[in-house]
Enzyme design. Sequence first.
Site, short mmCIF file in Angstrom:
data_model
loop_
_atom_site.label_atom_id
_atom_site.label_comp_id
_atom_site.label_asym_id
_atom_site.label_seq_id
_atom_site.Cartn_x
_atom_site.Cartn_y
_atom_site.Cartn_z
N SER A 151 0.82 -1.20 0.00
CA SER A 151 0.00 0.00 0.00
C SER A 151 0.86 1.26 0.00
O SER A 151 1.70 1.44 -0.89
CB SER A 151 -0.95 -0.05 1.20
OG SER A 151 -1.99 0.89 1.07
N GLU A 211 -9.36 -4.67 -6.32
CA GLU A 211 -9.04 -3.43 -5.61
C GLU A 211 -8.75 -2.28 -6.57
O GLU A 211 -8.31 -2.47 -7.70
CB GLU A 211 -7.85 -3.64 -4.67
CG GLU A 211 -6.55 -4.02 -5.35
CD GLU A 211 -5.39 -4.02 -4.38
OE1 GLU A 211 -5.17 -2.99 -3.73
OE2 GLU A 211 -4.70 -5.05 -4.28
N HIS A 268 -7.37 -5.82 -1.29
CA HIS A 268 -6.16 -5.07 -0.97
C HIS A 268 -5.29 -5.85 0.03
O HIS A 268 -5.76 -6.28 1.09
CB HIS A 268 -6.57 -3.72 -0.36
CG HIS A 268 -5.45 -2.78 -0.13
ND1 HIS A 268 -4.61 -2.34 -1.12
CD2 HIS A 268 -5.03 -2.16 1.01
CE1 HIS A 268 -3.73 -1.50 -0.63
NE2 HIS A 268 -3.96 -1.38 0.67
#
Length: 335
Positions: free
Chosen positions: A169, A263, A293
């Site tokens: 991320s 995602e 995710h």
Amino acid sequence: MTSTTSDDYLPRGAFTAASRRTRLAALMTRLTLRPMTNLLPTSRSGIEFSRRLVATSMNLFGPVPKGTTVDLVADGSVRGEWVRAPGLNPGPRVILYIHGSAYVICSARTHRGLTARLSAAAGLPVFTVDYRLAPEHPFPAAADDLEAAYRWLLGQGYDAANIVIAGDSAGGHLAADLIIENDRTGTPQPGAMVLFSPLIDLDFELSARMERTRKDPMISSNAARRLVALYTDGQDADLPRLRLDLALVRNFPSTLIQVGGAEMLRGDARHLHTMIETAGGRSELEIWPDQMHVFQALPRLIPEAAPALERAADFITHALDNERRQHYSKKKVSR
């Protein structure tokens, strides 16, 4: 920004479709978590609630395996933890892990289960940098802490070619920024990089585009943008360390990018993959069908989490072995 549009980046093996458990998990997440994340305020109480919620979820669906060794580190400006799988002894190779969650929510501790399993799969110790979080510590605190951790590892005697940068991320954005800063300052680049669901576009334009065709099960692009804004508050969006450009980077490390097909950051993953290849680097992109995710962090929920980590471990081994062969070849030529 531009990005490739092909959906042909399937992982190797039989993972051409998500498991039934994965599809059910995505459905339940979309019905429960997404409405909650979209409504949570970015106030102090809202952030604290989000931190507790994520910590509980990570521990429930991705607990730390028994026998894992954890050693906390506080050395000057460097904070983090060593995570080692059972029976693993220190060696010349290491993984430097950068957790994600919008620079705001997670920590080395929340990701301990993931880093422990990555350590076991790769057979390497993992140092997770526990960088300072926003809004208490806005930009460039996280980026500075990562840079300090990388240089700390070099100072500990690790050769750059034996260091793997890994992250998820927002950790993907921090990793790419580190590569750019290494190139700018003449610091040796790591031997390889592995990124799970990397965030690259902090304006979330690519994410919004992806959400027009498929809603992310966990969070909307608008809600994610509000969180990241706590880190970038007051900064020009075009600042080079925020709007990253990899075009001039030399000696880009071999990179594996894994992203879920469900995602919104699949657009960011494609964009990063294209930037690396355009810069002359080697990048492998895997879009795992219907995954959420950072699904690699949730093995109790997602059956494909373990195979994805095994793929990452295999990539690390081959990339570092190739880096070592190239290093020895250059030494022979220079003699």
